[in-house]
Write a protein that holds these residues in place. Structure first.
Motif, PDB file in Angstrom:
ATOM      1  N   LEU A 456      51.898  42.765  39.458  1.00  6.49           N
ATOM      2  CA  LEU A 456      51.684  41.385  39.009  1.00  6.49           C
ATOM      3  C   LEU A 456      52.986  40.781  38.471  1.00  6.49           C
ATOM      4  CD1 LEU A 456      48.224  41.700  37.225  1.00  6.49           C
ATOM      5  CD2 LEU A 456      48.713  40.603  39.411  1.00  6.49           C
ATOM      6  N   ALA A 457      53.744  41.591  37.737  1.00  9.60           N
ATOM      7  CA  ALA A 457      55.027  41.101  37.244  1.00  9.60           C
ATOM      8  C   ALA A 457      55.965  40.775  38.405  1.00  9.60           C
ATOM      9  CB  ALA A 457      55.662  42.148  36.326  1.00  9.60           C
ATOM     10  N   ALA A 458      55.955  41.598  39.442  1.00  5.76           N
ATOM     11  CA  ALA A 458      56.775  41.309  40.618  1.00  5.76           C
ATOM     12  C   ALA A 458      56.337  40.018  41.292  1.00  5.76           C
ATOM     13  CB  ALA A 458      56.696  42.476  41.603  1.00  5.76           C
ATOM     14  N   SER A 459      55.026  39.773  41.345  1.00  2.00           N
ATOM     15  CA  SER A 459      54.545  38.529  41.959  1.00  2.00           C
ATOM     16  C   SER A 459      54.939  37.315  41.122  1.00  2.00           C
ATOM     17  CB  SER A 459      53.024  38.585  42.128  1.00  2.00           C
ATOM     18  OG  SER A 459      52.368  38.530  40.866  1.00  2.00           O
ATOM     19  N   HIS A 498      49.560  27.714  43.883  1.00  2.00           N
ATOM     20  CA  HIS A 498      48.440  28.621  44.149  1.00  2.00           C
ATOM     21  C   HIS A 498      48.929  30.064  43.995  1.00  2.00           C
ATOM     22  CE1 HIS A 498      46.453  25.042  45.638  1.00  2.00           C
ATOM     23  NE2 HIS A 498      47.414  24.863  46.546  1.00  2.00           N
ATOM     24  N   PRO A 499      49.115  30.534  42.775  1.00  2.00           N
ATOM     25  CA  PRO A 499      49.668  31.889  42.573  1.00  2.00           C
ATOM     26  C   PRO A 499      48.681  33.005  42.878  1.00  2.00           C
ATOM     27  CG  PRO A 499      49.106  30.913  40.458  1.00  2.00           C
ATOM     28  CD  PRO A 499      48.883  29.839  41.495  1.00  2.00           C
ATOM     29  N   GLY A 500      47.381  32.691  42.899  1.00  2.00           N
ATOM     30  CA  GLY A 500      46.373  33.735  43.080  1.00  2.00           C
ATOM     31  C   GLY A 500      46.513  34.527  44.360  1.00  2.00           C
ATOM     32  N   PRO A 501      46.540  33.878  45.539  1.00  2.00           N
ATOM     33  CA  PRO A 501      46.636  34.645  46.781  1.00  2.00           C
ATOM     34  C   PRO A 501      47.876  35.526  46.841  1.00  2.00           C
ATOM     35  CG  PRO A 501      45.988  32.387  47.247  1.00  2.00           C
ATOM     36  CD  PRO A 501      46.345  32.434  45.796  1.00  2.00           C
ATOM     37  N   LEU A 502      49.021  35.002  46.392  1.00  2.00           N
ATOM     38  CA  LEU A 502      50.239  35.803  46.440  1.00  2.00           C
ATOM     39  C   LEU A 502      50.131  37.006  45.514  1.00  2.00           C
ATOM     40  CD1 LEU A 502      53.097  36.106  47.538  1.00  2.00           C
ATOM     41  CD2 LEU A 502      53.914  34.777  45.584  1.00  2.00           C
ATOM     42  N   ALA A 503      49.588  36.812  44.324  1.00  2.00           N
ATOM     43  CA  ALA A 503      49.454  37.930  43.382  1.00  2.00           C
ATOM     44  C   ALA A 503      48.544  39.018  43.944  1.00  2.00           C
ATOM     45  CB  ALA A 503      48.917  37.426  42.043  1.00  2.00           C
ATOM     46  N   VAL A 504      47.424  38.617  44.541  1.00  2.00           N
ATOM     47  CA  VAL A 504      46.509  39.598  45.123  1.00  2.00           C
ATOM     48  C   VAL A 504      47.179  40.323  46.275  1.00  2.00           C
ATOM     49  CG1 VAL A 504      44.323  39.890  46.347  1.00  2.00           C
ATOM     50  CG2 VAL A 504      44.455  38.332  44.401  1.00  2.00           C
TER      51      VAL A 504
END
Length: 880
Positions: A456-459, A498-504
């Motif tokens: 998550l930190a990397a994302s 939209h940070p959600g898709p990238l984080a997942v």
């Protein structure tokens, strides 16, 4: 409209949420149960292979010279069992009382005893009368003379028959006995026979050859009379651990219980068992497997939870107009949330329950935290959509909503939260390296989540970094012909929206790459372990071979090279600068033809040099200095340290003290040659049985030359064993819990790839309405369908590339960061674990990325057809 009718109207989004909830519930229970079941089966298999001395609990009286037991210890058998510390008592599968004489030589009456007669022990053991089948004579019924019965094979080896009178001689006494009968084992697999095997051992003086060692059974009276004559009869109470009742989660408790039984045995007894050491080794393996399972499971479940949140967000985004209308008509935020909650309750709880039930049907043992995890999944799946709906209803809007300014210029609160996440990940990795996953109080959820936090930190870092190069690329694309590249890169540059898709996606890729990196790392370390343990295509081990055994084996078909070596474990070493005598493992071989990676000082050594060069281990080098004297097979040889090395091929990774000498340069006298006990064989397609037979022929020839009498194959104390490097390498993957390791890696990689593709699909579906409006406008300006697909490619490829890079870096560095905490060296025969990644696996990640782009195009095409792009502008901008 009732909740049921609304659920029917939005059945697609509700079904997606329910399916993800069911999948997550299954992932919580099913794979964990299967992994636990394999762990238990592996441990039981390993325990089942152990010798009786390593798996049984045996309490023995501290008998004194001349002390003879009355043979009534069977009365305490059950009370001692009840007194075992928990949970040992409930895991005992068999219990026997044994009254046994000391080891004594046996000579049939009328036979002249040789210099090295066979030896036996006479015992009375509870349950033995039901475990034997008398095939000659009768059972023992001792009177004034002890009567014994012998197993048929043992009688043949000892040279006794029914009715023979035998003379037994121990250290402090002697007596006579009569052989009353012969028996066979009613069930050869019965554990009562585990410590009664007929064995062949060397005589006290090796020049006298070998002798047989056996156990003779008698009754209680016979044991007492034989013990009186032999001046010794001891009591033993033997308890066998039932491996089919052992589960991996009880190994630590069992280890503590055995240690307690050792400290507090029954009065006047001591515990004779290495079970606690064996269980401690198992416990270390179980902890390592549990840590790996927890880390991989945390990554998979975090990805699945992220997908549930993405599905809830998709459901909310498609209904923003509905929620805005409800607010405009006076509805409160809680009204919107309650309306959505009633809809999710229609299908989601039942789906989660069905997923859990599917996991329960998987064979295996459940985790203790399984109910809590399933409850957490149910709450997340049920509440995710209502919470998202409530957040959307706080700021209702009837038109398209853009948050570019606020997202691309984040607030101090958001930056602080992101920085806190990075610090949290760094702290978790630091603590994980310092204390490990399990510091004695159980697994810490914070530390288990360290890999997820790192991903998550990397994302987060990627989200803050990626807009800058993409904006630059967009400006360059704006100067080129066509607007497709510019528009796609501009959309990609708004990734922080939209940070959600990238984080997942980053978490899924990091988890998959972590499992792949661990797989490659363990495989590379196992290859190294196999090279150290078997430094040739095959290694033959025996007791003593003839000096010309290498030539004999090299003459066999398909053998390219054979090198004889002596692995001498008890070599005495004295350094020139120290008077201390040290014991070490000496290896003597012809270094010039061995084919091992030895220094030139050894491979080029020639006769006449005094002292001879040697390779020594670091610890031994510190003890002896620059050189000294080593005693090999009773003769001293001077040496000087030519090189210091950590490992030596043939000794394995666990060797701490060793010394390697070049035999071709040593002053070995012809009358006292160095007799090898190892043969290094190189070749392809040679017959292993033929190599073994040739080696045993060499052993028999050497023993015959020593004793002057012919030697049969059955008389060899240590028949030759042949271990191929391929077989040893394969064996490293077949020990106990290693099967669980393979299952974990395979399941983790497959699940990560599937969830990553799902994340891409949800990201496409989430942005489909917005892209639909853009495409509708561009269609009026002449945009073709092919250009529309290229627009999606320009938008998705940078983000997928960033996710692959960020997740790849996080997944690849994780084994290096937390490998020590995972205890991976326990799966590699002690070889130090580095970090490596199979190029084929890296290519697989790229293949998944390509498949993700193709899947995105397919999903986008289907979504555009459902949105009917040609009517979007006329019917409104919120089609769903």
């Amino acid at each position: 409209m009732t909740p049921l009718r609304r659920g029917r109207a939005f059945a697609g989004q509700l079904a997606l949420l329910a399916v993800l909830g069911a999948l997550t519930a299954f992932l919580v229970s099913g794979p964990a149960r299967l992994a636990n079941g394999r762990t238990d089966a592996g441990l039981r298999g390993d325990i089942g292979k152990l010798e009786a001395s390593s798996r049984d609990l045996t309490f023995q009286t501290a008998s004194r010279i001349g002390e003879v037991s009355g043979g009534y210890g069977d009365r305490e058998l059950e009370s001692y069992r009840r007194g075992l510390p928990a949970p040992l008592g409930e895991l005992i599968g068999g219990a026997w009382y044994i009254a046994e004489t000391p080891q004594s030589s046996i000579v049939p009456a009328g036979v002249t005893p040789g210099v090295c007669p066979d030896v036996v022990t006479v015992r009375w053991q509870t349950g033995a009368d039901r475990a034997v089948t008398i095939v000659a004579g009768r059972a023992a019924r001792s009177g004034d003379l002890p009567e014994v019965i012998a197993e048929r094979d043992a009688a043949a080896a000892l040279g006794v028959r029914v009715g023979d009178r035998v003379h037994l001689t121990a250290r402090y006494g002697q007596t006579d006995a009569r052989v009353a009968g012969l028996f066979t084992r009613a069930d050869p697999g019965d554990p009562i026979w585990a410590d009664q095997a007929l064995t062949v051992g060397a005589c006290p003086d090796p020049r006298e050859g070998i002798r047989d060692q056996a156990v003779l059974l008698t009754d209680r009276a016979g044991a007492v009379r034989a013990g009186t004559g032999l001046a010794g009869l001891s009591d033993r109470w033997r308890y066998r651990l039932a491996e089919d009742r052992i589960t991996a989660d009880r190994v630590a408790a069992l280890t503590r219980a055995v240690a307690l039984a050792r400290r507090e045995p029954p009065e006047r007894t001591s515990l004779q068992s290495s079970l606690d050491n064996t269980l401690a080794g198992f416990d270390a393996q179980v902890r390592a497997v549990r840590a790996l399972l927890a880390v991989v499971q945390a990554g998979i479940l975090a990805t699945a939870a992220g997908l549930i949140l993405l599905a809830a967000r998709l459901m909310t985004d498609r209904r923003r107009t509905e929620f805005a209308l409800l607010r405009a008509r006076g509805g409160a935020v809680r009204t919107v949330a309650g309306r959505t909650l009633r809809e999710t309750l229609i299908a989601v709880p039942a789906a989660v329950a069905a997923g859990w039930l599917a996991g329960v049907l998987v064979p295996g043992r459940p985790d203790e935290v399984e109910p809590l995890l399933v409850a957490a999944v149910a709450l997340l799946a049920v509440l995710a959509a209502p919470v998202c709906a409530a957040l959307a209803a706080r700021r209702p809007a009837f038109s398209g909503h853009r948050l570019d300014a606020s997202a691309l210029r984040p607030s101090a609160r958001r930056l602080t939260a992101e920085a806190f996440l990075v610090v949290l990940a760094a702290g978790a990795i630091y603590l994980l390296r310092r204390r490990g996953l399990d510091a004695g109080a159980g697994v810490d959820p914070y530390l288990i989540g360290a890999p997820v936090l790192l991903a998550l930190a990397a994302s987060v870092v990627a989200l803050r970094v990626v807009p800058f190069p993409l904006r630059r690329a967009g400006k360059l694309a704006a100067r080129a012909r066509g607007a497709t590249a510019f528009l796609g890169l501009s959309a990609a540059a708004r990734a922080p929206l939209h940070p959600g898709p990238l984080a997942v996606l980053v978490v899924a890729i990091a988890t998959g790459l972590f499992t792949g990196a661990v797989t490659s790392t363990v495989d590379a370390a196992r290859d190294r372990a196999a090279q150290l343990a078997v430094p040739a295509d095959a290694m033959v081990a025996g007791y003593r071979f003839t000096p010309d055994i290498a030539q004999r084996v090299a003459a066999l078909p398909h053998v390219d090279r054979a090198v004889a070596a002596l692995f001498y474990p008890g070599a005495s070493v004295r350094g020139d600068s120290s008077a201390t005598l040290t014991q070490t493992q000496a290896v003597v071989l012809d270094a010039g033809v061995a084919g091992l990676d030895l220094p030139a000082a050894l491979t080029g050594a020639r006769p006449g040099g005094d002292p001879v060069p040697a390779v020594v281990s670091p610890r031994l080098a510190r003890q002896i200095g620059a050189g000294g004297t080593v005693e090999v097979l009773g003769r001293p040889y001077r040496f000087t340290v030519a090189e210091v090395r950590d490992t030596m091929p043939g000794l394995g990774a666990g060797a701490r003290d060793f010394l390697v000498l070049p035999q071709q340069a040593m002053p070995v006298p012809d009358f006292a040659p160095i007799l090898p006990n190892r043969i290094l064989v190189d070749g392809s397609g040679f017959d292993i049985d033929q190599v073994r037979a040739t080696a045993d022929a060499g052993q028999r020839a050497q023993l015959q030359a020593l004793t002057g009498t012919p030697v049969e194959q059955s008389q060899l104390a240590a028949p030759a064993t042949v271990t191929t490097r391929a077989a040893y390498r394969a064996g490293l993957e077949q020990r106990g819990v290693d099967g669980v390791l393979s299952f974990t890696f395979t399941a983790g990689m497959i699940a990560s790839a599937a969830l990553a593709l799902t994340a891409v699909v949800l990201a496409v579906l989430t942005g489909a309405p917005s892209r639909g409006r853009t495409l509708s406008r561009l269609r009026t300006m002449g945009l073709s369908p092919a250009q529309g697909r290229r627009l999606l490619v320009f938008e998705l490829v940078p983000l997928i590339t960033v996710a692959v890079l960020a997740g790849g870096v996080a997944g690849f560095v994780l084994p290096a960061l937390i490998g020590a905490a995972l205890g991976l060296s326990g799966f590699t025969a002690g070889v130090t674990v580095g970090t490596s990644l199979d190029p084929w696996f890296a290519g697989g990640v790229l293949a998944v990325a390509v498949v993700a782009v193709v899947a995105a195009l397919v999903v986008e095409n289907v979504a555009n057809r459902r949105l009917r792009l040609g009517t979007v502008l006329r019917l409104g901008e919120e089609q769903s």
